[in-house]
Design a protein around this motif. Structure first.
Motif, PDB file in Angstrom:
ATOM      1  N   THR A 251       0.801  -1.226   0.000  1.00 23.91           N
ATOM      2  CA  THR A 251       0.000   0.000   0.000  1.00 23.91           C
ATOM      3  C   THR A 251       0.833   1.276   0.000  1.00 23.91           C
ATOM      4  N   ARG A 252       2.127   1.193   0.296  1.00 18.84           N
ATOM      5  CA  ARG A 252       2.967   2.380   0.393  1.00 18.84           C
ATOM      6  C   ARG A 252       3.919   2.492  -0.788  1.00 18.84           C
ATOM      7  N   ASP A 253       4.115   3.713  -1.249  1.00 21.67           N
ATOM      8  CA  ASP A 253       5.081   3.943  -2.324  1.00 21.67           C
ATOM      9  C   ASP A 253       6.480   3.550  -1.908  1.00 21.67           C
ATOM     10  N   ALA A 254       6.877   3.926  -0.700  1.00 21.53           N
ATOM     11  CA  ALA A 254       8.228   3.647  -0.201  1.00 21.53           C
ATOM     12  C   ALA A 254       8.153   3.409   1.296  1.00 21.53           C
ATOM     13  N   VAL A 255       9.002   2.509   1.778  1.00 17.85           N
ATOM     14  CA  VAL A 255       9.008   2.157   3.199  1.00 17.85           C
ATOM     15  C   VAL A 255      10.450   2.104   3.677  1.00 17.85           C
ATOM     16  N   ALA A 256      10.724   2.766   4.798  1.00 19.26           N
ATOM     17  CA  ALA A 256      12.034   2.646   5.451  1.00 19.26           C
ATOM     18  C   ALA A 256      12.000   1.427   6.370  1.00 19.26           C
ATOM     19  N   PRO A 257      13.102   0.687   6.480  1.00 19.82           N
ATOM     20  CA  PRO A 257      13.107  -0.472   7.389  1.00 19.82           C
ATOM     21  C   PRO A 257      12.655  -0.122   8.796  1.00 19.82           C
ATOM     22  N   THR A 258      12.954   1.086   9.250  1.00 22.71           N
ATOM     23  CA  THR A 258      12.556   1.494  10.601  1.00 22.71           C
ATOM     24  C   THR A 258      11.046   1.604  10.754  1.00 22.71           C
ATOM     25  N   ALA A 259      10.308   1.673   9.641  1.00 25.09           N
ATOM     26  CA  ALA A 259       8.849   1.757   9.705  1.00 25.09           C
ATOM     27  C   ALA A 259       8.190   0.385   9.804  1.00 25.09           C
ATOM     28  N   LEU A 260       8.971  -0.670   9.612  1.00 26.53           N
ATOM     29  CA  LEU A 260       8.417  -2.017   9.659  1.00 26.53           C
ATOM     30  C   LEU A 260       8.241  -2.479  11.104  1.00 26.53           C
ATOM     31  N   PRO A 261       7.259  -3.351  11.364  1.00 23.48           N
ATOM     32  CA  PRO A 261       6.986  -3.803  12.733  1.00 23.48           C
ATOM     33  C   PRO A 261       7.932  -4.916  13.169  1.00 23.48           C
ATOM     34  N   LEU A 262       9.237  -4.685  12.998  1.00 23.36           N
ATOM     35  CA  LEU A 262      10.270  -5.644  13.377  1.00 23.36           C
ATOM     36  C   LEU A 262      11.435  -4.881  13.998  1.00 23.36           C
ATOM     37  N   PRO A 263      12.283  -5.574  14.786  1.00 21.41           N
ATOM     38  CA  PRO A 263      13.519  -4.936  15.238  1.00 21.41           C
ATOM     39  C   PRO A 263      14.359  -4.502  14.037  1.00 21.41           C
ATOM     40  N   ASP A 264      15.216  -3.509  14.220  1.00 21.19           N
ATOM     41  CA  ASP A 264      15.954  -2.911  13.107  1.00 21.19           C
ATOM     42  C   ASP A 264      16.703  -3.938  12.268  1.00 21.19           C
ATOM     43  N   ARG A 265      17.466  -4.790  12.915  1.00 19.92           N
ATOM     44  CA  ARG A 265      18.260  -5.757  12.165  1.00 19.92           C
ATOM     45  C   ARG A 265      17.363  -6.739  11.405  1.00 19.92           C
ATOM     46  N   ALA A 267      14.366  -6.166  10.384  1.00 18.60           N
ATOM     47  CA  ALA A 267      13.709  -5.430   9.302  1.00 18.60           C
ATOM     48  C   ALA A 267      14.624  -5.313   8.094  1.00 18.60           C
ATOM     49  N   ARG A 268      15.894  -5.018   8.324  1.00 17.57           N
ATOM     50  CA  ARG A 268      16.839  -4.920   7.201  1.00 17.57           C
ATOM     51  C   ARG A 268      17.032  -6.282   6.534  1.00 17.57           C
ATOM     52  N   ARG A 269      17.074  -7.337   7.320  1.00 19.12           N
ATOM     53  CA  ARG A 269      17.217  -8.678   6.737  1.00 19.12           C
ATOM     54  C   ARG A 269      15.999  -9.033   5.891  1.00 19.12           C
ATOM     55  N   LEU A 270      14.825  -8.672   6.378  1.00 17.49           N
ATOM     56  CA  LEU A 270      13.606  -8.963   5.610  1.00 17.49           C
ATOM     57  C   LEU A 270      13.609  -8.205   4.287  1.00 17.49           C
ATOM     58  N   CYS A 271      14.006  -6.939   4.321  1.00 21.43           N
ATOM     59  CA  CYS A 271      14.063  -6.157   3.078  1.00 21.43           C
ATOM     60  C   CYS A 271      15.058  -6.776   2.100  1.00 21.43           C
ATOM     61  N   ASP A 272      16.224  -7.173   2.598  1.00 19.37           N
ATOM     62  CA  ASP A 272      17.226  -7.800   1.734  1.00 19.37           C
ATOM     63  C   ASP A 272      16.682  -9.101   1.145  1.00 19.37           C
ATOM     64  N   ARG A 273      15.959  -9.861   1.949  1.00 17.17           N
ATOM     65  CA  ARG A 273      15.383 -11.123   1.477  1.00 17.17           C
ATOM     66  C   ARG A 273      14.349 -10.880   0.379  1.00 17.17           C
ATOM     67  N   GLY A 285      19.463   3.617  -4.100  1.00 12.38           N
ATOM     68  CA  GLY A 285      20.814   3.375  -4.578  1.00 12.38           C
ATOM     69  C   GLY A 285      21.875   3.691  -3.547  1.00 12.38           C
ATOM     70  N   ARG A 286      21.458   3.956  -2.302  1.00  7.38           N
ATOM     71  CA  ARG A 286      22.406   4.296  -1.242  1.00  7.38           C
ATOM     72  C   ARG A 286      22.742   3.064  -0.407  1.00  7.38           C
ATOM     73  N   ASP A 287      23.828   3.181   0.359  1.00  6.60           N
ATOM     74  CA  ASP A 287      24.201   2.128   1.307  1.00  6.60           C
ATOM     75  C   ASP A 287      23.557   2.337   2.664  1.00  6.60           C
ATOM     76  N   THR A 288      23.150   3.555   2.949  1.00  7.17           N
ATOM     77  CA  THR A 288      22.489   3.866   4.214  1.00  7.17           C
ATOM     78  C   THR A 288      21.214   4.649   3.940  1.00  7.17           C
ATOM     79  N   PHE A 289      20.370   4.745   4.959  1.00  2.00           N
ATOM     80  CA  PHE A 289      19.092   5.460   4.832  1.00  2.00           C
ATOM     81  C   PHE A 289      18.325   4.985   3.593  1.00  2.00           C
ATOM     82  N   ARG A 290      18.223   3.698   3.473  1.00  3.38           N
ATOM     83  CA  ARG A 290      17.584   3.123   2.300  1.00  3.38           C
ATOM     84  C   ARG A 290      16.066   3.150   2.412  1.00  3.38           C
TER      85      ARG A 290
END
Length: 294
Positions: A251-265, A267-273, A285-290
């Protein structure tokens, strides 16, 4: 070798395409323009009634497009990536800046069913009573009604382009029986068109709807394919909170990992998966603040 991505050939039914005589039609006379815009709106209405298309995500992407064009027309340098950053990376107490405010207005305008209250939430700088009067200013068929609203707002507040476009698209959606605002006139109209009145403005609105409607159908076809892929891989996810995360991406155009209902690490693993599975993309296209999205 087994693919990481499940077969999604049956995950969604192919959306009907606009016929070539609509997409390639020549807008040579006012009658041609009106006919082509009517055909485009009719096709949009047909696909909008389907349950297998990502309505919320489409509105979010079109809201970003409308905001980008509005900011461009005002002479500001921000483009879509800047607008995404301005809104999605906000921290408590931060201000999004003028361009970010435009994007926030469009996002708020499309996320709730149309009402004067929801429009006031998007346009808090205008009195509730004024918004109600402007929204009721248009009369007649859908395009004429939207043009009437546009003209009424700009006659009273010549610099209120954002309010005029949001209310015009809201009036169009109401006239077509749609529950939510879909940015169309705001995407197809040129800045110079906002100085027109009467029959010339009506014609510009028809032309704008033909152009924007084609863009919306093409975008919806792409998003339907992409969201079908995300739904297909969702059962493979085992992380707690993954279902809620998938719902956000749908439903969202863009989502930051910090907005996901998971711990930070996690959330980042889920996005990578999900990127590995071809279900979402990294948008910056960045390494941080993706930021990630379908």
């Amino acid at each position: 070798m087994t693919s990481l991505v499940p077969d999604i050939s049956d995950a969604y039914e192919t959306l009907p395409h606009l016929p070539a005589w609509v997409t390639q039609g020549h807008r040579e006379t006012p009658e041609d323009v009106a006919y082509l815009s009517g055909a485009t709106l009719s096709h949009l209405h047909l696909v909008f009634t389907r349950d297998d298309v990502p309505h919320g995500l489409l509105r979010e992407r079109l809201a970003l497009r409308a905001a980008e064009l509005g900011v461009t027309h005002s002479g500001r340098p921000e483009r879509a990536p800047d607008l995404r950053d301005a809104v999605n990376l906000l921290r408590d107490g931060d201000l999004p800046g003028p361009a970010g405010e435009v994007y926030l207005a469009w996002r708020r305008a499309v996320e709730r069913p149309i009402s004067v209250a929801s429009l006031h939430r998007a346009l808090p700088g205008h009195a509730l009573e004024a918004l109600e009067l402007w929204l009721a200013a248009g009369q007649g068929a859908p395009v004429a009604r939207a043009a009437g609203v546009l003209e009424a707002v700009l006659a009273e507040a010549p610099r209120a382009h954002l309010a005029a476009l949001i209310l015009a698209d809201a009036a169009l959606a109401q006239a077509l029986g749609w529950s939510h605002l879909v940015p169309l006139l705001s995407i197809g109209l040129k800045r110079a068109d906002l100085r027109l009145t009467g029959a010339q403005l009506h014609l510009a609105c028809h032309r704008a709807l033909h152009i924007a409607g084609i863009e919306a159908v093409q975008l919806l076809t792409d998003l339907t394919r992409r969201t079908a892929r995300l739904r297909a891989v969702a059962p493979k996810l085992r992380a707690k909170g993954a279902a809620e995360a998938v719902a956000l991406f749908l439903t969202r155009d863009a989502v930051a990992p910090t907005a996901l209902p998971l711990p930070d690490r996690a959330a980042r693993r889920l996005c990578d998966r999900l990127v590995q599975l071809g279900a979402i993309r990294e948008l910056t296209g960045r390494d941080t603040f993706r930021l990630y999205g379908v």
